[in-house]
Design an enzyme around this catalytic site. Structure first.
Site, PDB file in Angstrom:
ATOM      1  N   ASP A 179      41.049  52.001  48.361  1.00 60.53           N
ATOM      2  CA  ASP A 179      41.237  51.672  46.947  1.00 60.53           C
ATOM      3  C   ASP A 179      40.164  50.647  46.565  1.00 60.53           C
ATOM      4  O   ASP A 179      39.983  49.640  47.275  1.00 60.53           O
ATOM      5  CB  ASP A 179      42.629  51.090  46.718  1.00 60.53           C
ATOM      6  CG  ASP A 179      42.892  50.833  45.242  1.00 60.53           C
ATOM      7  OD1 ASP A 179      43.337  51.778  44.569  1.00 60.53           O
ATOM      8  OD2 ASP A 179      42.635  49.686  44.786  1.00 60.53           O
ATOM      9  N   LEU A 180      39.424  50.894  45.465  1.00 66.09           N
ATOM     10  CA  LEU A 180      38.368  49.970  45.045  1.00 66.09           C
ATOM     11  C   LEU A 180      38.993  48.708  44.448  1.00 66.09           C
ATOM     12  O   LEU A 180      39.928  48.782  43.634  1.00 66.09           O
ATOM     13  CB  LEU A 180      37.460  50.643  44.012  1.00 66.09           C
ATOM     14  CG  LEU A 180      36.712  51.913  44.499  1.00 66.09           C
ATOM     15  CD1 LEU A 180      35.761  52.404  43.418  1.00 66.09           C
ATOM     16  CD2 LEU A 180      35.965  51.650  45.792  1.00 66.09           C
ATOM     17  N   ASP A 211      40.631  55.520  41.387  1.00 66.01           N
ATOM     18  CA  ASP A 211      39.691  54.916  42.329  1.00 66.01           C
ATOM     19  C   ASP A 211      40.231  54.949  43.758  1.00 66.01           C
ATOM     20  O   ASP A 211      39.857  54.128  44.592  1.00 66.01           O
ATOM     21  CB  ASP A 211      39.389  53.474  41.921  1.00 66.01           C
ATOM     22  CG  ASP A 211      40.651  52.610  41.909  1.00 66.01           C
ATOM     23  OD1 ASP A 211      41.735  53.146  41.622  1.00 66.01           O
ATOM     24  OD2 ASP A 211      40.546  51.405  42.198  1.00 66.01           O
TER      25      ASP A 211
END
Length: 403
Positions: free
Chosen positions: A278-279, A321
């Site tokens: 996950d960004l 994301d």
């Protein structure tokens, strides 16, 4: 005269071998008609080779025994050739030939009978033979054999000519195949000695069939193959679009989980791992720089992810994301090294005309030893919980859960 016959036979055999080679190398072996043409070519080649051997051995020791065997090959070959030609015509007629089953059985039985009698005569010389001086004398079986041959040929040509569904080029080729040998036999009655003309006429007839009928069939097969290739390519493109993310080109979630399930069902010597990425602070990128820059960041991360793993490793975008990676064969020690390396590689600045955007991520992973079993959904749940722990611990780090 002997050398003329041998030369004619040699040229005919060379033509037949060329046609057979062309048929084998082309797509003709894919269809029944093509295989029948190759069988006809082989039968004519055997008869022509037997005739050439007969001429080359004339006057030599044991010629009388050889001549009897050669004539058996020629007679038997003529019977089988006629029957194969008849079946070739039936194949051209297709479903319209179903009404001819009774006739087909009768011709097949007669061919079997003549073959058996010729084989019996090879040992008994009851019907025809060779005397001590090498003179060949013919009996009624010779006449019956050749009568059968020509009758079957005439029946086959008659069926072809009377069928409206058959093209003119088919009819011309089949008529020529039956007519030329008969014409040469009549010619030999007046000019005795050129027996190879009969086989050469059959070779020429087969050449006509090959050129006028089967080369076009090959062209149609090649065209159909090209159409199939284009259809397959279009299908694969459609399938790719349905199974990959439009923006990044990575797999969709369902595809990765399906591949993971397949790998998990197989026996493994190494463990396997599922990653969730996950960004960090990605929402701020969209808010501050716009969605176009956000898309650019996602594509950059996707490219780096693809380079981190061996080709064929399932890498997917789960939406937004979030990304996922499934490693089907990995040791625990290697997994720790991969996680550390990925965390480093995914910490970078994404540049565009408006400046630089810092990128970082959090990773959660689940490792499944080879002796344990689990579904992809269960493994995904464990990796998702590991990601949650990683983010709660301060982001920009990884957390590995060992099963």
């Amino acid at each position: 005269m002997i050398m003329v016959n041998v030369a004619l036979d040699a040229m005919g055999m060379a033509v037949i071998l060329t046609l057979m080679l062309g048929a084998v190398l082309s797509n003709q072996m894919e269809e029944k008609r093509g295989r029948m043409v190759i069988l006809l070519l082989a039968l004519i080649f055997v008869q022509q080779a037997s005739d050439a051997i007969n001429w080359l051995c004339e006057g030599k020791p044991l010629y009388s025994q050889l001549l009897l065997f050669v004539n058996f090959i020629i007679f038997a070959g003529a019977e089988v050739t006629a029957l194969v030609f008849y079946h070739y015509v039936l194949e051209l007629l297709g479903f319209r030939a179903a009404r001819l089953r009774g006739l087909t059985r009768t011709l097949t039985v007669l061919c079997t009978v003549w073959m058996a009698l010729n084989l019996y005569n090879l040992y008994s010389e009851v019907f025809y033979g060779v005397d001590e001086n090498g003179c060949y004398f013919r009996g009624p079986l010779y006449l019956l054999t050749h009568t059968y041959h020509f009758v079957v040929m005439i029946i086959g040509v008659g069926l072809a000519l009377s069928d409206r569904g058959l093209s003119r080029r088919h009819k011309l080729a089949l008529f020529t195949y039956a007519f030329l040998p008969v014409a040469t036999v009549v010619f030999q009655i007046f000019f005795y000695g050129l027996s190879s003309l009969t086989y050469c006429s059959m070779t020429v007839s087969m050449l006509l069939i090959y050129v006028t009928v089967h080369l076009r069939s090959v062209a149609r097969l090649e065209q159909a193959d090209q159409e199939l290739t284009r259809t397959r390519k279009a299908y694969q493109e459609t399938l790719y679009d349905a199974e990959t993310d439009d923006l990044t080109g990575l797999l969709m979630r369902k595809v990765l989980l399906r591949q993971a399930d397949k790998a998990l069902e197989q026996q493994r010597t190494e463990g396997c791992a599922l990653w969730m990425l996950d960004l960090d602070e990605f929402k701020q990128v969209n808010d501050q720089f716009g969605h176009a820059m956000g898309d650019q960041v996602l594509m950059a991360v996707s490219a780096r992810l693809g380079n981190l793993f061996p080709e064929g490793t399932p890498v997917a975008r789960f939406g937004g994301d979030e990304f996922c990676v499934f490693q089907p064969e990995v040791s625990l020690e290697q997994l720790y090294r991969d996680l550390q390396h990925a965390l480093s590689e995914l910490n970078f600045n994404c540049e565009n005309a408006n400046g630089q955007v810092p990128v970082a991520c959090s990773i959660g992973a689940a490792f499944l030893p080879p002796e344990k079993t689990m579904t992809s959904e269960e493994l995904f749940q464990q990796a998702d919980e590991a990601l949650y722990i990683s983010k709660n611990n301060g982001r920009h780090q990884y957390f590995l859960r060992e099963m």
